[in-house]
Design a protein around this motif. Structure first.
Motif, PDB file in Angstrom:
ATOM      1  N   GLN A 192       0.820  -1.203   0.000  1.00 42.89           N
ATOM      2  CA  GLN A 192       0.000   0.000   0.000  1.00 42.89           C
ATOM      3  C   GLN A 192       0.857   1.258   0.000  1.00 42.89           C
ATOM      4  O   GLN A 192       0.524   2.247  -0.648  1.00 42.89           O
TER       5      GLN A 192
ATOM      6  N   GLN B 230       1.739   2.251  -3.404  1.00 44.08           N
ATOM      7  CA  GLN B 230       0.653   2.632  -4.298  1.00 44.08           C
ATOM      8  C   GLN B 230       0.436   4.143  -4.274  1.00 44.08           C
ATOM      9  O   GLN B 230       0.760   4.811  -3.301  1.00 44.08           O
TER      10      GLN B 230
ATOM     11  N   PRO C 298      -2.939   6.029  -4.842  1.00 43.99           N
ATOM     12  CA  PRO C 298      -4.366   6.111  -5.159  1.00 43.99           C
ATOM     13  C   PRO C 298      -4.709   7.485  -5.725  1.00 43.99           C
ATOM     14  O   PRO C 298      -4.036   8.472  -5.441  1.00 43.99           O
TER      15      PRO C 298
ATOM     16  N   ALA D  41     -11.135   1.126  -6.123  1.00 45.28           N
ATOM     17  CA  ALA D  41     -10.808   0.428  -4.887  1.00 45.28           C
ATOM     18  C   ALA D  41     -11.708   0.825  -3.729  1.00 45.28           C
ATOM     19  O   ALA D  41     -12.013   0.011  -2.867  1.00 45.28           O
TER      20      ALA D  41
ATOM     21  N   LEU E 284      -7.758  -1.182  -0.388  1.00 39.74           N
ATOM     22  CA  LEU E 284      -6.728  -0.650  -1.276  1.00 39.74           C
ATOM     23  C   LEU E 284      -5.687  -1.685  -1.678  1.00 39.74           C
ATOM     24  O   LEU E 284      -4.925  -1.466  -2.609  1.00 39.74           O
TER      25      LEU E 284
ATOM     26  N   HIS F  38      -4.232  -3.136  -5.661  1.00 36.35           N
ATOM     27  CA  HIS F  38      -4.977  -2.659  -6.817  1.00 36.35           C
ATOM     28  C   HIS F  38      -4.031  -1.986  -7.807  1.00 36.35           C
ATOM     29  O   HIS F  38      -3.024  -1.388  -7.436  1.00 36.35           O
TER      30      HIS F  38
ATOM     31  N   PRO G 139      -5.161   2.374  -8.065  1.00 32.44           N
ATOM     32  CA  PRO G 139      -6.448   2.402  -7.340  1.00 32.44           C
ATOM     33  C   PRO G 139      -7.158   3.750  -7.424  1.00 32.44           C
ATOM     34  O   PRO G 139      -6.532   4.807  -7.309  1.00 32.44           O
TER      35      PRO G 139
ATOM     36  N   ILE H 110     -10.290   6.161  -5.924  1.00 30.04           N
ATOM     37  CA  ILE H 110     -11.105   6.406  -4.739  1.00 30.04           C
ATOM     38  C   ILE H 110     -12.109   7.505  -5.065  1.00 30.04           C
ATOM     39  O   ILE H 110     -11.724   8.628  -5.396  1.00 30.04           O
TER      40      ILE H 110
ATOM     41  N   VAL I 152      -0.689  10.497  -3.003  1.00 33.05           N
ATOM     42  CA  VAL I 152      -1.952  10.397  -3.728  1.00 33.05           C
ATOM     43  C   VAL I 152      -1.922  11.329  -4.930  1.00 33.05           C
ATOM     44  O   VAL I 152      -1.112  12.257  -5.010  1.00 33.05           O
TER      45      VAL I 152
END
Length: 280
Positions: free
Chosen positions: A37, A40, A42, A72, A89, A92, A95, A97, A131
């Motif tokens: 995570q 990642q 997102p 996700a 999350l 993915h 991802p 959101i 993010v």
């Protein structure tokens, strides 16, 4: 008595061995979802004034259909600020959101508080370090305001990329619009409002490391998308540096204020900007 002591000693030895094995298993375990995570990025999608679940729904569906990304999570924000995270999350591909405000006419300041709460939880509960944010109309204003207010806050993930779609940084210059649309958000959307002025005054707080894409539509002969003038939709240029800003204008009868996020060409431009390396 001697036999009981022997059993007790054996139990202690077995316990030590088991603890040692558990410790070794922990040390040499494979990386967990937590590490995955952290790697990642997102992308949060924030709808605009009077928006809701349908605002970005079809765009996200098309992005999934094209295997560009995966939806996700959906995050619901209640009028009182209660926040409910739905989904996971872990693991993915790019991802997505979706953020949905039940109170869709709240001010930029209030929406900023809600986004701050979301970012705090993403960082401290879901262990997300970075993010991207995509905002349509007022959602882009809220995203920009959040960055200006919290770019130095280590309790939040840092923003890597920002996309603003038809966001009226110079306000909505259409008097009839405010005869029908009321509330705190409508106050902020007026030209020269305090909320819009404050963002420009704080422009030095916008990190130069964030890449920005401003998208606008021109759907008529008046240089607007039917609601927001082109210069207002490109108004973020008064806040960010020229080197970090990319622009894309869609000249199309379908490139209306609410129609921009329904155009596949807009999907493609956003996907290329956000995930170019993973699409190649």
């Amino acid at each position: 008595m001697q036999r009981m002591k022997q059993k007790h000693a054996i139990s202690i030895v077995v316990g030590i061995i088991l603890c040692s094995l558990l410790l070794l298993a922990f040390v040499y375990a494979e990386p967990t979802d937590s590490k995955n995570q952290r790697e990642q990025t997102p992308t949060l999608f924030i709808h605009g004034y009077k928006g809701g679940p349908r605002s970005f729904q079809t765009m996200l569906q098309r992005m999934e259909h094209n295997n560009w990304a995966e939806k996700a999570m959906v995050i619901h924000v209640a009028p009182n600020g209660d926040i409910v995270f739905g989904g996971r999350l872990a693991k993915h591909h790019n991802p997505l959101i979706q953020v949905i405000f039940a109170e869709d006419k709240a001010s930029i300041a209030q929406q900023t508080i809600w986004i701050e709460d979301i970012l705090y939880r993403l960082k401290n509960i879901y262990e997300i370090d970075q993010v991207n944010i995509v905002g349509h109309s007022m959602g882009g204003l809220t995203a920009t305001n959040t960055i200006l207010q919290d770019s130095m806050n280590k309790e939040f993930p840092h923003v890597e990329k920002l996309v603003v779609i038809a966001s009226p940084f110079k306000g909505i210059d259409k008097n009839n619009y405010f005869k029908v649309n009321k509330g705190n958000a409508a106050v902020d959307l007026r030209p020269h409002s305090q909320a819009l002025t404050n963002m420009i005054q704080r422009k030095t707080y916008f990190p130069p490391s964030i890449s920005v894409l401003a998208i606008a539509g021109v759907s008529n002969n008046y240089g607007t998308d039917g609601l927001v003038r082109l210069d207002s939709a490109m108004g973020i240029e008064a806040i960010v540096n020229e080197k970090q800003l990319k622009r894309k204008i869609f000249y199309n009868k379908r490139a209306t204020h609410s129609g921009l996020h329904e155009l596949e060409a807009v999907d493609q431009r956003i996907a290329t900007f956000l995930w170019k390396n993973t699409l190649e």
